[in-house]
Design an enzyme around this catalytic site. Structure first.
Site, PDB file in Angstrom:
ATOM      1  N   LEU A 201       0.852  -1.192   0.000  1.00 25.54           N
ATOM      2  CA  LEU A 201       0.000   0.000   0.000  1.00 25.54           C
ATOM      3  C   LEU A 201       0.881   1.232   0.000  1.00 25.54           C
ATOM      4  CD1 LEU A 201      -2.400  -1.016   2.941  1.00 25.54           C
ATOM      5  CD2 LEU A 201      -2.723  -1.444   0.485  1.00 25.54           C
ATOM      6  N   LYS A 202       0.545   2.200  -0.834  1.00 27.39           N
ATOM      7  CA  LYS A 202       1.212   3.500  -0.735  1.00 27.39           C
ATOM      8  C   LYS A 202       0.554   4.260   0.403  1.00 27.39           C
ATOM      9  CE  LYS A 202       3.924   3.379  -4.479  1.00 27.39           C
ATOM     10  NZ  LYS A 202       5.354   3.758  -4.585  1.00 27.39           N
ATOM     11  N   ASP A 227       4.517   1.668   1.624  1.00 31.33           N
ATOM     12  CA  ASP A 227       5.578   2.474   0.996  1.00 31.33           C
ATOM     13  C   ASP A 227       5.192   3.948   1.102  1.00 31.33           C
ATOM     14  OD1 ASP A 227       7.579   3.590  -0.518  1.00 31.33           O
ATOM     15  OD2 ASP A 227       7.040   2.584  -2.394  1.00 31.33           O
ATOM     16  N   LYS A 301      16.302  -2.276  -6.880  1.00 36.23           N
ATOM     17  CA  LYS A 301      15.930  -1.887  -8.236  1.00 36.23           C
ATOM     18  C   LYS A 301      17.236  -1.889  -9.025  1.00 36.23           C
ATOM     19  CE  LYS A 301      11.759   0.598  -7.046  1.00 36.23           C
ATOM     20  NZ  LYS A 301      11.122   1.895  -6.719  1.00 36.23           N
TER      21      LYS A 301
HETATM   22 MG    MG Z   1       9.294   2.500  -3.181  1.00 34.77          MG
END
Ligand code: MG
Length: 408
Positions: A201-202, A227, A301
């Protein structure tokens, strides 16, 4: 400051650095295109810099010739750059990344290839003293293209190179900020119904305890992450500790990119593992954060770190420190997602990654969507030659907005 003693390179790092080295088929680099294509977002994406309807995607296309047993064979190696429209999350945007490729990185590769020995391996693009620290996203794209060419020339898959046996990896889903808790719970319910076993969930100030609590009450056993994209200040530390009661798998990037001290303070006081994302732009950043106790989990990432070699370095250091990893997403096409999925199969990547098919976010893609399988959902790994399934040439040409061709 001297770096502490570090573990020796792992087997996967050795396999990667050997790719394209002695014993590999020689490749001649005939030409390189730096393209920008535009992929439409399914929903507008809002960042601090504005609202975006398109995802500009910089690609590198290397045309190479391999000396096969039955004569020369022409091949294409593809690289994808994760840089976005603006610099909300990174110091490079799509425009500066394309400029770096056209103005510096590709000419350096052409020069090196022309000087004898043909196309070097991907490690030559990222070796110490290279420019990866200046343009990690552009460098990662070129590294991917070079590796793809070598893997295709030798008929090997990225998964095979790294010795990955798994046929698939678990997939997590991401839900953006919703103004209404019922809407949010409804979106999470649809993802759980579809089979996703992990949902991120943001969150942000004013949209945290309420929405996270609402989702947790409805789904007590779901692997749930939050996040914050750096939206909190040190004054909100106590408030963030109050999220502990929801049993989150991790709380990602609550504070600003450079604020390691407050992340470390939260990590000391909270039972929720603190995860760093925007803060970590290189393997050295990850070592610093781990050394300061600023994270208990790292979101990898590969592009932001500078590519596969950098991601594998982080993989080694995190394993030595007992820090779990997971793979994040940057609105990649299905091609780069497939590269990321292979990395997610390495030991130590213990949380499901942001590896949902590109069609979740993008209205068009360069490769067919993978067919997810199982419950919880898993994505199959690419087993054919190359870093991933080759982008479709006609689709790339149709979506292309600019092409710069460079040749020896
Ligand atoms: Mg992030």
């Amino acid at each position: 400051m001297d770096e502490p003693l570090r573990p020796a390179p792992t087997d996967v790092e050795v396999a990667w650095s050997d790719l394209g080295g002695s014993g590999s088929p020689g490749l001649r680099l005939d030409a390189a295109d730096v393209l920008t294509v535009e992929l439409p977002f399914r929903r507008p994406v809002r960042t601090a810099a504005g609202t975006h309807m398109q995802r500009p995607l910089v690609l590198v296309r290397l045309e190479v010739t391999a000396d096969g047993s039955e004569g020369p064979v022409e091949l294409v190696g593809w690289g994808e750059c994760a840089a976005l429209t603006d610099t909300t999350y990174d110091s490079e945007d799509a425009g500066t990344a394309a400029q770096a490729l056209v103005g510096s990185l590709v000419p350096a590769l052409l020069e090196r290839s022309g000087a004898g020995g043909g196309l070097p391996g991907p490690s030559a693009v990222t070796e110490p003293g290279s420019t990866r620290s200046e343009w990690p996203l552009a460098t990662a794209a070129l590294e991917m293209a070079v590796a793809d060419a070598h893997l295709r020339a030798s008929g090997r898959s990225f998964a095979g190179l790294l010795g990955v046996d798994a046929g698939s990896v678990p997939v997590g889903a991401v839900v953006g900020l919703e103004e209404d808790d019922d809407d949010l719970v409804g979106r999470v319910a649809a993802l759980v119904d579809a089979g996703y076993g992990r949902v991120k969930l943001k969150i942000g100030p004013g949209r945290d305890v309420g929405p996270v609590g609402a989702v947790r009450r409805r789904f007590p056993g779901l692997v749930l992450m939050a996040d914050a994209n750096g939206a909190y200040t040190p004054a909100e530390l106590d408030h963030l500790v109050s999220l502990d009661r929801f049993g989150l798998a991790c709380l990602e990037q609550p504070f600003g990119r450079t604020d390691l001290a407050t992340h470390a303070e939260l990590a000391r006081r909270s039972s929720t593992p603190v995860c760093l994302d925007e803060t970590v732009g290189s393997p050295a950043d990850v070592r610093r954060a781990i050394g300061l106790g600023a994270c208990g989990v790292v979101c990898v990432k590969p592009s932001r770190l500078g590519g596969v070699a950098a991601a594998l370095e982080v993989h080694r250091d995190a394993a030595a420190a007992g820090i779990p990893l997971w793979i994040g997403g940057m609105y990649e096409s299905g091609y780069a997602r497939s590269v990321n999925a292979v990395l997610a199969a390495l030991p130590g990547f213990s949380l499901p990654g942001d590896l949902a098919p590109a069609s979740v976010a993008l209205g068009e893609d360069l490769v067919p969507d993978p067919v997810l399988e199982g419950r919880p959902l898993r994505v199959p790994l690419h087993r054919g030659p190359g870093m991933g399934p080759a982008p479709d040439g006609p689709t790339v040409d149709r979506l292309s907005r600019s092409v710069t061709r460079l040749a020896p």
